[in-house]
Motif scaffolding. Structure first.
Motif, short mmCIF file in Angstrom:
data_model
loop_
_atom_site.label_atom_id
_atom_site.label_comp_id
_atom_site.label_asym_id
_atom_site.label_seq_id
_atom_site.Cartn_x
_atom_site.Cartn_y
_atom_site.Cartn_z
N LEU A 65 41.66 45.20 -30.33
CA LEU A 65 40.36 45.43 -30.96
C LEU A 65 40.53 46.06 -32.33
N PRO A 66 40.05 45.41 -33.40
CA PRO A 66 40.21 45.99 -34.75
C PRO A 66 39.28 47.17 -34.98
N ARG A 67 39.69 48.08 -35.79
CA ARG A 67 38.86 49.25 -36.09
C ARG A 67 37.61 48.91 -36.85
N SER A 68 37.54 47.69 -37.39
CA SER A 68 36.35 47.29 -38.15
C SER A 68 35.15 47.08 -37.27
N ILE A 69 35.38 46.94 -35.93
CA ILE A 69 34.24 46.81 -35.03
C ILE A 69 33.69 48.19 -34.73
N PRO A 70 32.40 48.46 -35.02
CA PRO A 70 31.85 49.78 -34.81
C PRO A 70 31.97 50.22 -33.35
N GLY A 71 32.06 51.51 -33.17
CA GLY A 71 32.06 52.06 -31.81
C GLY A 71 33.45 52.36 -31.29
N ARG A 72 34.48 52.11 -32.09
CA ARG A 72 35.87 52.32 -31.64
C ARG A 72 36.12 53.80 -31.36
N PRO B 244 26.32 47.11 -34.17
CA PRO B 244 26.00 48.15 -33.18
C PRO B 244 24.99 47.65 -32.15
N SER B 245 25.17 48.08 -30.89
CA SER B 245 24.27 47.69 -29.81
C SER B 245 24.32 48.75 -28.72
N PRO B 246 23.41 48.67 -27.73
CA PRO B 246 23.45 49.65 -26.62
C PRO B 246 24.72 49.56 -25.79
N TYR B 247 25.52 48.51 -25.98
CA TYR B 247 26.71 48.32 -25.17
C TYR B 247 27.98 48.75 -25.90
N ASP B 248 27.83 49.54 -26.95
CA ASP B 248 29.00 49.98 -27.71
C ASP B 248 29.94 50.85 -26.89
N TYR B 249 29.45 51.44 -25.78
CA TYR B 249 30.33 52.26 -24.96
C TYR B 249 31.50 51.44 -24.40
N LYS B 250 31.33 50.14 -24.29
CA LYS B 250 32.42 49.29 -23.82
C LYS B 250 33.59 49.31 -24.80
N LYS B 251 33.30 49.53 -26.08
CA LYS B 251 34.33 49.48 -27.11
C LYS B 251 35.17 50.75 -27.15
N GLN B 252 34.85 51.73 -26.33
CA GLN B 252 35.56 52.99 -26.36
C GLN B 252 36.83 52.98 -25.50
N LEU B 253 37.10 51.88 -24.82
CA LEU B 253 38.25 51.82 -23.92
C LEU B 253 39.55 51.61 -24.69
N HIS B 254 40.56 52.43 -24.39
CA HIS B 254 41.87 52.28 -25.01
C HIS B 254 42.61 51.12 -24.33
#
Length: 223
Positions: free
Chosen positions: A216-223, A191-201
């Motif tokens: 992007l695998p679901r194992s990366i937090p922030g999905r 987790p980091s302050p840049y997790d919002y980047k991981k929200q892109l479909h």
């Protein structure tokens, strides 16, 4: 476990088609200084770096992203050649107060003295609330891809989610240019302050060892 990657080189001028290939291989840059690395260290410990790439053909807005756009319908934005203006430098000093780790001194850390052309074509997205400039983001332009450089905003407008807003405007602009890929930058497995980047479909991640991109695998937090 693959070997730790930590590479860099300097180049003041890179053609658009070569920028596409560099981004595809996980390279980033600050001004003419290019780099790629697989691990970083901050006060939270060792973090695993993962480059992100958005396949623009597969991108769809999420409900939360639609809310961000609706919330900011009163804003005005424009794209123009990137500059290092005093207004942007002053905004950066206020913006960086949000961070606790790896705090850069100034905006010059991320941009060259002539950011519109060195090392490649770069545009800035300016966001206005009325006549007030409240956010700026910088976007590199390649031949078939674009890449986010940095984004900043006035802290007083934090409730607007301007980091997400400028990211979405960069994606829309990339689509309007006919690009296939948008590179939102590095993220971390942790987790980091840049997790919002991981929200892109439609996101893909680079496997450093094989050089291949996969969803992007679901194992990366922030999905």
């Amino acid at each position: 476990m693959s070997a730790i990657l930590n590479q860099a080189f300097h180049c003041p001028s890179v053609p658009p088609e070569i920028m596409d290939r560099l981004w595809e291989a996980g390279w980033r840059h600050f001004g003419p200084s290019f780099y790629r690395y697989s691990l970083s260290v901050d006060d939270g410990g060792v973090r695993t770096i993962t480059p992100l790439r958005l396949d623009l053909e597969n991108f769809t807005l999420s409900k939360s992203q639609r809310r961000v756009l609706r919330k900011n319908e009163d804003l005005r934005h424009e794209f123009a050649p990137a500059t290092l203006s005093m207004q942007a430098r002053m905004m950066f000093q206020r913006h960086k107060a949000r961070f606790k780790d790896n705090i850069p001194d100034d905006l010059d850390t991320f941009l060259s003295e002539t950011p519109a052309t060195v090392p490649c074509t770069c545009q800035e997205c300016r966001v206005y609330a009325g006549d007030e400039l409240i956010a700026i983001s910088y976007l590199d332009i390649g031949q078939e891809a674009t890449s986010a450089v940095y984004g900043l905003f006035e802290p007083d407008h934090s409730p607007r989610s301007l980091g997400t807003y400028t990211l979405l405007k960069e994606i829309q602009h990339s689509q309007s240019l006919g690009c296939r890929y948008y590179y939102p930058g590095y993220a971390t497995v942790e987790p980091s302050p840049y997790d919002y980047k991981k929200q892109l479909h439609g996101l893909e991640v680079l496997d450093w060892a094989s050089g291949t991109w996969s969803p992007l695998p679901r194992s990366i937090p922030g999905r």
